[in-house]
Design a protein around this motif. Structure first.
Motif, PDB file in Angstrom:
ATOM      1  N   VAL A   1       0.881  -1.171   0.000  1.00 20.92           N
ATOM      2  CA  VAL A   1       0.000   0.000   0.000  1.00 20.92           C
ATOM      3  C   VAL A   1       0.913   1.214   0.000  1.00 20.92           C
ATOM      4  O   VAL A   1       1.596   1.490   0.993  1.00 20.92           O
ATOM      5  CB  VAL A   1      -0.933   0.026   1.223  1.00 20.92           C
ATOM      6  N   ALA A   2       0.969   1.916  -1.121  1.00 24.18           N
ATOM      7  CA  ALA A   2       1.853   3.071  -1.270  1.00 24.18           C
ATOM      8  C   ALA A   2       1.000   4.309  -1.530  1.00 24.18           C
ATOM      9  O   ALA A   2       0.172   4.299  -2.442  1.00 24.18           O
ATOM     10  CB  ALA A   2       2.838   2.851  -2.420  1.00 24.18           C
ATOM     11  N   TYR A   3       1.213   5.343  -0.775  1.00 23.31           N
ATOM     12  CA  TYR A   3       0.327   6.508  -0.855  1.00 23.31           C
ATOM     13  C   TYR A   3       1.122   7.808  -0.796  1.00 23.31           C
ATOM     14  O   TYR A   3       2.230   7.871  -0.272  1.00 23.31           O
ATOM     15  CB  TYR A   3      -0.673   6.490   0.307  1.00 23.31           C
ATOM     16  N   TYR A   4       0.495   8.851  -1.344  1.00 24.82           N
ATOM     17  CA  TYR A   4       0.989  10.206  -1.148  1.00 24.82           C
ATOM     18  C   TYR A   4      -0.103  10.978  -0.421  1.00 24.82           C
ATOM     19  O   TYR A   4      -1.266  10.966  -0.835  1.00 24.82           O
ATOM     20  CB  TYR A   4       1.329  10.899  -2.464  1.00 24.82           C
TER      21      TYR A   4
ATOM     22  N   ILE B   1       4.799   7.661  -0.694  1.00 24.09           N
ATOM     23  CA  ILE B   1       5.483   8.132  -1.892  1.00 24.09           C
ATOM     24  C   ILE B   1       6.353   9.323  -1.496  1.00 24.09           C
ATOM     25  O   ILE B   1       5.898  10.233  -0.799  1.00 24.09           O
ATOM     26  CB  ILE B   1       4.461   8.555  -2.973  1.00 24.09           C
ATOM     27  N   PRO B   2       7.612   9.357  -1.898  1.00 24.93           N
ATOM     28  CA  PRO B   2       8.511  10.447  -1.488  1.00 24.93           C
ATOM     29  C   PRO B   2       7.977  11.830  -1.845  1.00 24.93           C
ATOM     30  O   PRO B   2       7.376  12.030  -2.901  1.00 24.93           O
ATOM     31  CB  PRO B   2       9.798  10.116  -2.251  1.00 24.93           C
ATOM     32  N   GLU B   3       8.222  12.764  -0.956  1.00 25.08           N
ATOM     33  CA  GLU B   3       7.780  14.150  -1.127  1.00 25.08           C
ATOM     34  C   GLU B   3       8.723  14.895  -2.065  1.00 25.08           C
ATOM     35  O   GLU B   3       9.926  14.624  -2.112  1.00 25.08           O
ATOM     36  CB  GLU B   3       7.739  14.840   0.243  1.00 25.08           C
TER      37      GLU B   3
ATOM     38  N   GLN C   1       3.523  13.927  -7.389  1.00 25.23           N
ATOM     39  CA  GLN C   1       4.465  13.045  -6.695  1.00 25.23           C
ATOM     40  C   GLN C   1       4.224  11.584  -7.089  1.00 25.23           C
ATOM     41  O   GLN C   1       5.174  10.819  -7.288  1.00 25.23           O
ATOM     42  CB  GLN C   1       4.332  13.211  -5.178  1.00 25.23           C
ATOM     43  N   MET C   2       2.943  11.204  -7.195  1.00 21.67           N
ATOM     44  CA  MET C   2       2.623   9.843  -7.597  1.00 21.67           C
ATOM     45  C   MET C   2       3.018   9.597  -9.048  1.00 21.67           C
ATOM     46  O   MET C   2       3.579   8.539  -9.382  1.00 21.67           O
ATOM     47  CB  MET C   2       1.123   9.581  -7.412  1.00 21.67           C
ATOM     48  N   LYS C   3       2.758  10.559  -9.917  1.00 18.96           N
ATOM     49  CA  LYS C   3       3.121  10.398 -11.329  1.00 18.96           C
ATOM     50  C   LYS C   3       4.637  10.280 -11.474  1.00 18.96           C
ATOM     51  O   LYS C   3       5.138   9.444 -12.257  1.00 18.96           O
ATOM     52  CB  LYS C   3       2.607  11.596 -12.130  1.00 18.96           C
ATOM     53  N   GLN C   4       5.374  11.101 -10.746  1.00 18.76           N
ATOM     54  CA  GLN C   4       6.832  11.028 -10.812  1.00 18.76           C
ATOM     55  C   GLN C   4       7.328   9.666 -10.342  1.00 18.76           C
ATOM     56  O   GLN C   4       8.260   9.087 -10.924  1.00 18.76           O
ATOM     57  CB  GLN C   4       7.459  12.136  -9.972  1.00 18.76           C
TER      58      GLN C   4
END
Length: 207
Positions: free
Chosen positions: A6-9, A39-41, A86-89
């Motif tokens: 589960v990966a989130y921004y 997800i990294p900022e 951030q998610m797209k990157q």
């Protein structure tokens, strides 16, 4: 064991709350291991502080780790009707996985938070499905067997495309119990489907 990521921004905590519920749902399925990652900022610290972003010490996700999971659940806020940058990157860094078909046959799912009831909730999730399909993933949404999404007495998030919540234009709203129940349902649904698909040999279908 079925491995679920589960990966989130999350900027203000709404998506993080849903992510935790997704993880709880997946963990409720016997034989499932779940990792919760952020997800990294990319926003500078000074801007985050001035904007009131929540501090999050959840371990960061890495694109290279995606291939190690049977199911991947992504959470994102809406940014003008689409996933957060951030998610797209993060997904853009997974080209190497795409090149070697490393995610083919794995389960992919998306959940989201929007500021208003018609603020791009469904568009965000559907557009996030597109790169997952390019990876060859099997998309899982939030079926109507979760009856909470037909609730009519108050505003709730979620749709057949994925779980969700309405944060309010000022971010003052919090995920309702129905929103969180929908996220748990989706997490469990992904874990069950992923557990069955993980038995398949997807490499044999390569042409």
């Amino acid at each position: 064991m079925t491995r679920i990521l589960v990966a989130y921004y999350s900027s203000y905590g709404h998506v993080r709350a849903l992510a935790q519920a997704e993880a709880e749902g997946a963990l409720s399925v016997p034989g499932t291991i779940v990792d919760l990652r952020r997800i990294p900022e990319t926003v500078p610290e000074a801007v985050r502080e001035a904007s009131g972003y929540v501090v999050d010490d959840t371990p960061p996700a890495s694109p290279g780790d995606l291939a190690g999971y049977d199911g991947i659940i992504l959470g994102t806020p809406t940014r003008f009707g689409m996933m957060a940058g951030q998610m797209k990157q993060f997904l853009d860094q997974a080209g190497g996985l795409w090149a070697r078909n490393a995610l083919v046959g794995k389960v992919g799912a998306v959940f989201a938070s929007t500021g208003s009831q018609h603020g791009g909730h469904e568009a965000t999730i559907l557009s996030a499905h597109v790169p997952l399909m390019h990876f060859g993933m099997v998309i899982v949404g939030l079926p109507y067997s979760f009856a909470g999404q037909t609730h009519r007495d108050s505003i709730v998030g979620g749709s057949p495309y994925g779980a969700g919540t309405i944060a309010g234009v000022d971010g003052s709203l919090h995920p309702t119990e129905i929103d969180l129940a929908g996220a748990r349902f989706q997490g469990a649904h992904v874990a069950r489907v992923a557990g069955r698909l993980a038995q398949e040999d997807w490499a044999r279908d390569a042409a």
